[in-house]
Design a protein around this motif. Structure first.
Motif, PDB file in Angstrom:
ATOM      1  N   LEU A 123      -1.577  -2.509  39.999  1.00  0.00           N
ATOM      2  CA  LEU A 123      -0.833  -3.714  39.624  1.00  0.00           C
ATOM      3  C   LEU A 123      -1.410  -4.294  38.338  1.00  0.00           C
ATOM      4  O   LEU A 123      -2.625  -4.329  38.156  1.00  0.00           O
ATOM      5  CB  LEU A 123      -0.943  -4.778  40.713  1.00  0.00           C
ATOM      6  N   SER A 124      -0.541  -4.752  37.476  1.00  0.00           N
ATOM      7  CA  SER A 124      -1.002  -5.508  36.308  1.00  0.00           C
ATOM      8  C   SER A 124      -1.514  -6.859  36.815  1.00  0.00           C
ATOM      9  O   SER A 124      -1.233  -7.260  37.950  1.00  0.00           O
ATOM     10  CB  SER A 124       0.146  -5.714  35.318  1.00  0.00           C
ATOM     11  N   SER A 125      -2.244  -7.564  35.991  1.00  0.00           N
ATOM     12  CA  SER A 125      -2.750  -8.873  36.422  1.00  0.00           C
ATOM     13  C   SER A 125      -1.585  -9.834  36.689  1.00  0.00           C
ATOM     14  O   SER A 125      -1.656 -10.654  37.613  1.00  0.00           O
ATOM     15  CB  SER A 125      -3.733  -9.452  35.404  1.00  0.00           C
ATOM     16  N   THR A 126      -0.515  -9.716  35.926  1.00  0.00           N
ATOM     17  CA  THR A 126       0.649 -10.580  36.156  1.00  0.00           C
ATOM     18  C   THR A 126       1.300 -10.257  37.499  1.00  0.00           C
ATOM     19  O   THR A 126       1.641 -11.164  38.270  1.00  0.00           O
ATOM     20  CB  THR A 126       1.680 -10.427  35.016  1.00  0.00           C
ATOM     21  N   GLU A 127       1.451  -8.975  37.799  1.00  0.00           N
ATOM     22  CA  GLU A 127       2.021  -8.589  39.091  1.00  0.00           C
ATOM     23  C   GLU A 127       1.119  -9.035  40.242  1.00  0.00           C
ATOM     24  O   GLU A 127       1.600  -9.477  41.284  1.00  0.00           O
ATOM     25  CB  GLU A 127       2.232  -7.080  39.146  1.00  0.00           C
ATOM     26  N   ILE A 142       0.525 -16.323  34.337  1.00  0.00           N
ATOM     27  CA  ILE A 142      -0.383 -16.367  35.478  1.00  0.00           C
ATOM     28  C   ILE A 142      -0.830 -17.801  35.736  1.00  0.00           C
ATOM     29  O   ILE A 142      -0.876 -18.248  36.877  1.00  0.00           O
ATOM     30  CB  ILE A 142      -1.592 -15.441  35.234  1.00  0.00           C
ATOM     31  N   ARG A 143      -1.113 -18.525  34.690  1.00  0.00           N
ATOM     32  CA  ARG A 143      -1.527 -19.921  34.840  1.00  0.00           C
ATOM     33  C   ARG A 143      -0.373 -20.760  35.416  1.00  0.00           C
ATOM     34  O   ARG A 143      -0.598 -21.682  36.205  1.00  0.00           O
ATOM     35  CB  ARG A 143      -1.999 -20.493  33.505  1.00  0.00           C
ATOM     36  N   MET A 144       0.870 -20.441  35.039  1.00  0.00           N
ATOM     37  CA  MET A 144       2.025 -21.152  35.602  1.00  0.00           C
ATOM     38  C   MET A 144       2.155 -20.868  37.095  1.00  0.00           C
ATOM     39  O   MET A 144       2.469 -21.770  37.877  1.00  0.00           O
ATOM     40  CB  MET A 144       3.317 -20.758  34.866  1.00  0.00           C
ATOM     41  N   LEU A 145       1.913 -19.626  37.479  1.00  0.00           N
ATOM     42  CA  LEU A 145       1.999 -19.283  38.900  1.00  0.00           C
ATOM     43  C   LEU A 145       0.932 -20.021  39.700  1.00  0.00           C
ATOM     44  O   LEU A 145       1.215 -20.583  40.760  1.00  0.00           O
ATOM     45  CB  LEU A 145       1.865 -17.769  39.091  1.00  0.00           C
ATOM     46  N   ASN A 171      -5.855 -13.245  45.344  1.00  0.00           N
ATOM     47  CA  ASN A 171      -5.124 -12.437  44.358  1.00  0.00           C
ATOM     48  C   ASN A 171      -4.825 -13.235  43.092  1.00  0.00           C
ATOM     49  O   ASN A 171      -4.942 -12.720  41.982  1.00  0.00           O
ATOM     50  CB  ASN A 171      -3.831 -11.881  44.960  1.00  0.00           C
ATOM     51  N   ILE A 172      -4.444 -14.473  43.248  1.00  0.00           N
ATOM     52  CA  ILE A 172      -4.166 -15.317  42.078  1.00  0.00           C
ATOM     53  C   ILE A 172      -5.439 -15.498  41.256  1.00  0.00           C
ATOM     54  O   ILE A 172      -5.427 -15.345  40.029  1.00  0.00           O
ATOM     55  CB  ILE A 172      -3.601 -16.691  42.497  1.00  0.00           C
ATOM     56  N   GLU A 173      -6.529 -15.817  41.914  1.00  0.00           N
ATOM     57  CA  GLU A 173      -7.782 -16.051  41.198  1.00  0.00           C
ATOM     58  C   GLU A 173      -8.274 -14.782  40.503  1.00  0.00           C
ATOM     59  O   GLU A 173      -8.805 -14.854  39.388  1.00  0.00           O
ATOM     60  CB  GLU A 173      -8.847 -16.620  42.133  1.00  0.00           C
ATOM     61  N   ALA A 174      -8.088 -13.627  41.122  1.00  0.00           N
ATOM     62  CA  ALA A 174      -8.470 -12.364  40.478  1.00  0.00           C
ATOM     63  C   ALA A 174      -7.616 -12.120  39.236  1.00  0.00           C
ATOM     64  O   ALA A 174      -8.117 -11.639  38.210  1.00  0.00           O
ATOM     65  CB  ALA A 174      -8.330 -11.202  41.464  1.00  0.00           C
ATOM     66  N   ALA A 175      -6.347 -12.460  39.326  1.00  0.00           N
ATOM     67  CA  ALA A 175      -5.452 -12.289  38.174  1.00  0.00           C
ATOM     68  C   ALA A 175      -5.848 -13.228  37.041  1.00  0.00           C
ATOM     69  O   ALA A 175      -5.869 -12.824  35.867  1.00  0.00           O
ATOM     70  CB  ALA A 175      -3.998 -12.545  38.591  1.00  0.00           C
ATOM     71  N   VAL A 176      -6.187 -14.470  37.366  1.00  0.00           N
ATOM     72  CA  VAL A 176      -6.616 -15.426  36.335  1.00  0.00           C
ATOM     73  C   VAL A 176      -7.917 -14.949  35.695  1.00  0.00           C
ATOM     74  O   VAL A 176      -8.068 -15.013  34.471  1.00  0.00           O
ATOM     75  CB  VAL A 176      -6.784 -16.847  36.918  1.00  0.00           C
ATOM     76  N   LYS A 177      -8.826 -14.455  36.507  1.00  0.00           N
ATOM     77  CA  LYS A 177     -10.095 -13.959  35.982  1.00  0.00           C
ATOM     78  C   LYS A 177      -9.874 -12.778  35.045  1.00  0.00           C
ATOM     79  O   LYS A 177     -10.519 -12.667  34.003  1.00  0.00           O
ATOM     80  CB  LYS A 177     -11.019 -13.555  37.128  1.00  0.00           C
ATOM     81  N   ALA A 178      -8.933 -11.899  35.383  1.00  0.00           N
ATOM     82  CA  ALA A 178      -8.651 -10.717  34.551  1.00  0.00           C
ATOM     83  C   ALA A 178      -7.923 -11.096  33.262  1.00  0.00           C
ATOM     84  O   ALA A 178      -8.117 -10.448  32.228  1.00  0.00           O
ATOM     85  CB  ALA A 178      -7.823  -9.706  35.343  1.00  0.00           C
TER      86      ALA A 178
END
Length: 151
Positions: free
Chosen positions: A51-55, A100-103, A86-93
């Motif tokens: 998965l991409s960080s956005t996904e 991602i910040r909007m989500l 999952n959200i926090e991992a995506a923000v970190k990446a």
């Protein structure tokens, strides 16, 4: 004929990925009211490799919403925590990814305070408002206006 088939097979995954992200954007607000769509999106994203960080952020956001559709308090908590992780991992990446910040902002601004998931709301709001010129997708523009009705 064979060459056309091979070209389709080579480019189909690229077209599928592009459509998937835009589909996620368009379906994101619908998962609140549609538990079947919510579950389907979670299953599809969970089955996808790399998965991409956005996904991953979408997976997390949708998982937090899925907590509303489950009945067991324990299941609600575990599902919400998995989504939050999952959200926090995506923000970190990808900390500078406005989508991602909007989500994360949409989840934090809509979840109950007792879940203690609101620490980054002010920073996310400031970042999103300052960088709204980066938003190109019509679905993201719509999300932006939904999050910031008066801005």
């Amino acid at each position: 004929m064979i060459r056309q088939t091979l070209l389709c097979l080579l480019f189909f995954p690229l077209m599928l990925w592009a459509n998937t992200l835009e589909d996620l954007r368009n379906k994101y607000t619908d998962v609140v009211a549609d538990s079947e769509l919510c579950k389907d999106l979670i299953d599809n994203l969970s089955d996808k490799k790399d998965l991409s960080s956005t996904e991953r952020a979408y997976l997390g956001a949708i998982q937090t919403i899925w907590a509303n559709h489950t009945k067991s308090p324990i299941s609600k908590w575990k599902t919400f925590q998995r989504g939050k992780d999952n959200i926090e991992a995506a923000v970190k990446a990808s900390p500078n990814n406005i989508e991602i910040r909007m989500l994360r902002y949409s989840v934090q601004s809509n979840c109950p305070k007792f879940l203690n998931y609101y620490d980054e709301m002010d920073a996310d709001r400031d970042y999103i408002v300052e960088n709204k010129a980066q938003i190109k997708s019509p679905a993201l523009v719509k999300m932006y206006h939904g999050l910031f009705k008066s801005t």
